[in-house]
Motif scaffolding. Structure first.
Motif, PDB file in Angstrom:
ATOM      1  N   ALA A  64      -2.460  19.706   0.485  1.00  0.00           N
ATOM      2  CA  ALA A  64      -2.721  20.769   1.192  1.00  0.00           C
ATOM      3  C   ALA A  64      -1.803  20.958   2.108  1.00  0.00           C
ATOM      4  CB  ALA A  64      -4.051  20.314   1.942  1.00  0.00           C
ATOM      5  N   ALA A  65      -1.202  19.904   2.818  1.00  0.00           N
ATOM      6  CA  ALA A  65       0.011  20.066   3.877  1.00  0.00           C
ATOM      7  C   ALA A  65       0.914  18.894   3.842  1.00  0.00           C
ATOM      8  CB  ALA A  65      -0.916  20.161   5.211  1.00  0.00           C
ATOM      9  N   GLU A  66       2.107  19.099   4.322  1.00  0.00           N
ATOM     10  CA  GLU A  66       3.162  18.252   4.547  1.00  0.00           C
ATOM     11  C   GLU A  66       2.671  16.854   4.969  1.00  0.00           C
ATOM     12  OE1 GLU A  66       7.062  16.664   3.954  1.00  0.00           O
ATOM     13  OE2 GLU A  66       6.633  18.902   3.597  1.00  0.00           O
ATOM     14  N   GLN A  67       1.723  16.895   6.220  1.00  0.00           N
ATOM     15  CA  GLN A  67       1.440  15.759   6.665  1.00  0.00           C
ATOM     16  C   GLN A  67       0.447  14.877   5.785  1.00  0.00           C
ATOM     17  OE1 GLN A  67       2.196  14.617   9.856  1.00  0.00           O
ATOM     18  NE2 GLN A  67       1.307  12.844   9.016  1.00  0.00           N
ATOM     19  N   ASP A  68      -0.314  15.714   4.796  1.00  0.00           N
ATOM     20  CA  ASP A  68      -1.071  15.039   3.856  1.00  0.00           C
ATOM     21  C   ASP A  68      -0.027  13.906   2.952  1.00  0.00           C
ATOM     22  OD1 ASP A  68      -3.576  15.874   4.500  1.00  0.00           O
ATOM     23  OD2 ASP A  68      -3.172  17.833   3.529  1.00  0.00           O
ATOM     24  N   PHE A  69       1.064  14.701   2.507  1.00  0.00           N
ATOM     25  CA  PHE A  69       2.036  13.948   1.755  1.00  0.00           C
ATOM     26  C   PHE A  69       2.590  12.743   2.404  1.00  0.00           C
ATOM     27  CE2 PHE A  69       6.580  13.676   0.167  1.00  0.00           C
ATOM     28  CZ  PHE A  69       6.278  12.769  -0.884  1.00  0.00           C
ATOM     29  N   GLU A  70       2.800  12.804   3.951  1.00  0.00           N
ATOM     30  CA  GLU A  70       3.505  11.889   4.355  1.00  0.00           C
ATOM     31  C   GLU A  70       2.245  10.778   4.739  1.00  0.00           C
ATOM     32  OE1 GLU A  70       4.931  13.683   8.196  1.00  0.00           O
ATOM     33  OE2 GLU A  70       6.092  14.979   6.937  1.00  0.00           O
ATOM     34  N   ASN A  71       1.194  11.325   4.845  1.00  0.00           N
ATOM     35  CA  ASN A  71       0.120  10.008   5.117  1.00  0.00           C
ATOM     36  C   ASN A  71      -0.172   9.298   3.674  1.00  0.00           C
ATOM     37  OD1 ASN A  71      -0.527  11.000   7.564  1.00  0.00           O
ATOM     38  ND2 ASN A  71      -2.196  12.250   7.108  1.00  0.00           N
ATOM     39  N   PHE A  72      -0.050  10.071   2.647  1.00  0.00           N
ATOM     40  CA  PHE A  72      -0.186   9.507   1.357  1.00  0.00           C
ATOM     41  C   PHE A  72       0.969   8.326   1.022  1.00  0.00           C
ATOM     42  CE2 PHE A  72       1.757   9.226  -2.841  1.00  0.00           C
ATOM     43  CZ  PHE A  72       0.967   8.501  -3.602  1.00  0.00           C
ATOM     44  N   GLN A  73       2.112   8.764   1.677  1.00  0.00           N
ATOM     45  CA  GLN A  73       3.066   7.713   1.523  1.00  0.00           C
ATOM     46  C   GLN A  73       2.933   6.623   2.496  1.00  0.00           C
ATOM     47  OE1 GLN A  73       6.480  10.443   2.141  1.00  0.00           O
ATOM     48  NE2 GLN A  73       7.141   9.894   0.336  1.00  0.00           N
ATOM     49  N   GLN A  74       2.315   6.524   3.488  1.00  0.00           N
ATOM     50  CA  GLN A  74       2.093   5.377   4.562  1.00  0.00           C
ATOM     51  C   GLN A  74       0.742   4.780   4.143  1.00  0.00           C
ATOM     52  OE1 GLN A  74       4.339   4.665   6.602  1.00  0.00           O
ATOM     53  NE2 GLN A  74       5.500   6.244   5.351  1.00  0.00           N
ATOM     54  N   ASP A  75       0.076   5.105   3.070  1.00  0.00           N
ATOM     55  CA  ASP A  75      -1.117   4.475   2.795  1.00  0.00           C
ATOM     56  C   ASP A  75      -1.114   2.798   2.658  1.00  0.00           C
ATOM     57  OD1 ASP A  75      -4.191   4.900   1.468  1.00  0.00           O
ATOM     58  OD2 ASP A  75      -3.256   3.422   0.287  1.00  0.00           O
ATOM     59  N   GLU A  76      -1.864   2.307   3.573  1.00  0.00           N
ATOM     60  CA  GLU A  76      -1.644   0.895   3.552  1.00  0.00           C
ATOM     61  C   GLU A  76      -2.107   0.168   2.161  1.00  0.00           C
ATOM     62  OE1 GLU A  76      -0.053  -0.915   5.951  1.00  0.00           O
ATOM     63  OE2 GLU A  76       0.187   0.837   7.055  1.00  0.00           O
ATOM     64  N   GLU A  77      -2.883   0.704   1.583  1.00  0.00           N
ATOM     65  CA  GLU A  77      -3.352  -0.081   0.086  1.00  0.00           C
ATOM     66  C   GLU A  77      -2.183   0.124  -0.982  1.00  0.00           C
ATOM     67  OE1 GLU A  77      -5.613  -2.363  -2.448  1.00  0.00           O
ATOM     68  OE2 GLU A  77      -5.718  -2.279  -0.228  1.00  0.00           O
ATOM     69  N   ARG A  78      -1.682   1.296  -0.812  1.00  0.00           N
ATOM     70  CA  ARG A  78      -0.529   1.686  -1.990  1.00  0.00           C
ATOM     71  C   ARG A  78       0.734   0.936  -1.165  1.00  0.00           C
ATOM     72  NH1 ARG A  78       3.707   5.014  -0.996  1.00  0.00           N
ATOM     73  NH2 ARG A  78       4.773   5.740  -2.669  1.00  0.00           N
ATOM     74  N   LYS A  79       1.042   0.616  -0.215  1.00  0.00           N
ATOM     75  CA  LYS A  79       2.116  -0.323   0.259  1.00  0.00           C
ATOM     76  C   LYS A  79       1.869  -1.647  -0.151  1.00  0.00           C
ATOM     77  CE  LYS A  79       3.603   1.945   4.735  1.00  0.00           C
ATOM     78  NZ  LYS A  79       3.579   1.733   6.101  1.00  0.00           N
ATOM     79  N   LYS A  80       0.782  -2.192  -0.485  1.00  0.00           N
ATOM     80  CA  LYS A  80       0.825  -3.542  -0.863  1.00  0.00           C
ATOM     81  C   LYS A  80       1.287  -3.905  -2.290  1.00  0.00           C
ATOM     82  CE  LYS A  80      -3.640  -4.406   1.371  1.00  0.00           C
ATOM     83  NZ  LYS A  80      -5.010  -4.790   1.567  1.00  0.00           N
ATOM     84  N   PHE A  81       1.688  -2.537  -3.123  1.00  0.00           N
ATOM     85  CA  PHE A  81       1.899  -2.640  -4.392  1.00  0.00           C
ATOM     86  C   PHE A  81       3.423  -1.755  -4.751  1.00  0.00           C
ATOM     87  CE2 PHE A  81      -2.807  -2.908  -4.507  1.00  0.00           C
ATOM     88  CZ  PHE A  81      -2.928  -4.025  -5.185  1.00  0.00           C
ATOM     89  N   LEU A  82       3.791  -1.647  -3.407  1.00  0.00           N
ATOM     90  CA  LEU A  82       5.267  -1.184  -3.626  1.00  0.00           C
ATOM     91  C   LEU A  82       6.321  -1.952  -4.352  1.00  0.00           C
ATOM     92  CD1 LEU A  82       5.717   0.665  -0.210  1.00  0.00           C
ATOM     93  CD2 LEU A  82       5.427   1.867  -2.557  1.00  0.00           C
ATOM     94  N   HIS A  83       6.156  -3.205  -4.384  1.00  0.00           N
ATOM     95  CA  HIS A  83       6.832  -4.202  -5.045  1.00  0.00           C
ATOM     96  C   HIS A  83       6.764  -3.847  -6.434  1.00  0.00           C
ATOM     97  CE1 HIS A  83       3.036  -5.979  -5.504  1.00  0.00           C
ATOM     98  NE2 HIS A  83       3.452  -6.815  -6.559  1.00  0.00           N
ATOM     99  N   LEU A  84       5.692  -3.388  -6.969  1.00  0.00           N
ATOM    100  CA  LEU A  84       5.670  -2.960  -8.570  1.00  0.00           C
ATOM    101  C   LEU A  84       6.599  -1.783  -8.625  1.00  0.00           C
ATOM    102  CD1 LEU A  84       1.788  -3.313  -9.181  1.00  0.00           C
ATOM    103  CD2 LEU A  84       3.699  -4.945  -9.914  1.00  0.00           C
ATOM    104  N   LYS A  85       6.566  -0.758  -7.691  1.00  0.00           N
ATOM    105  CA  LYS A  85       7.492   0.439  -7.904  1.00  0.00           C
ATOM    106  C   LYS A  85       8.855  -0.032  -7.864  1.00  0.00           C
ATOM    107  CE  LYS A  85       8.541   4.527  -5.531  1.00  0.00           C
ATOM    108  NZ  LYS A  85       8.209   5.601  -4.310  1.00  0.00           N
ATOM    109  N   GLU A  86       9.319  -0.932  -6.880  1.00  0.00           N
ATOM    110  CA  GLU A  86      10.684  -1.365  -6.585  1.00  0.00           C
ATOM    111  C   GLU A  86      11.110  -2.058  -7.989  1.00  0.00           C
ATOM    112  OE1 GLU A  86      10.341  -3.645  -2.978  1.00  0.00           O
ATOM    113  OE2 GLU A  86      10.056  -1.553  -1.781  1.00  0.00           O
ATOM    114  N   GLN A  87      10.225  -2.845  -8.602  1.00  0.00           N
ATOM    115  CA  GLN A  87      10.356  -3.623  -9.669  1.00  0.00           C
ATOM    116  C   GLN A  87      10.884  -2.626 -11.062  1.00  0.00           C
ATOM    117  OE1 GLN A  87       7.771  -6.737 -10.456  1.00  0.00           O
ATOM    118  NE2 GLN A  87       8.508  -6.797 -12.822  1.00  0.00           N
ATOM    119  N   SER A  88      10.009  -1.563 -11.004  1.00  0.00           N
ATOM    120  CA  SER A  88      10.072  -1.121 -12.227  1.00  0.00           C
ATOM    121  C   SER A  88      10.830   0.319 -12.222  1.00  0.00           C
ATOM    122  CB  SER A  88       8.689  -0.586 -12.819  1.00  0.00           C
ATOM    123  OG  SER A  88       8.079   0.162 -11.733  1.00  0.00           O
TER     124      SER A  88
END
Length: 100
Positions: A64-88
């Motif tokens: 809906a807005a740029e801020q929503d995208f930024e909030n998605f990127q900062q989601d704490e639950e998502r951040k817990k799994f960034l190691h999977l993103k970095e690995q793959s």
């Protein structure tokens, strides 16, 4: 409304790890006024022409807005799994746009 297009390039042999990350990241989009509009895994014969490396997947997401995208990127639950993103993921080409 903003649109995010991603060309996703995967490290060879890391497809299942990437899918684990996507299983977490994609549902998270909804929490932040977003929608996954398109997720394509192109095959060799679907390319007519290319001058860049062929991506593993192509995503089109709207927020809906740029801020929503930024909030998605900062989601704490998502951040817990960034190691999977970095690995793959080898790399991502991210394109921001608006409907005209």
């Amino acid at each position: 409304m903003i649109f995010i297009t991603q060309l996703v390039y995967i490290k060879e042999g890391q497809e299942s790890v990437f899918h684990q990350f996507e299983d977490i990241a994609i549902p998270t989009i909804l929490k932040y006024n977003g929608r996954l509009l398109l997720r394509v895994r192109p095959t060799q014969n679907t390319f007519i022409e290319h001058r860049i490396e062929k991506p593993y997947e192509i995503h089109l997401v709207e927020f809906a807005a740029e801020q929503d995208f930024e909030n998605f990127q900062q989601d704490e639950e998502r951040k817990k799994f960034l190691h999977l993103k970095e690995q793959s993921i080898k790399s991502v080409l991210l394109i921001k746009g608006a409907k005209i």
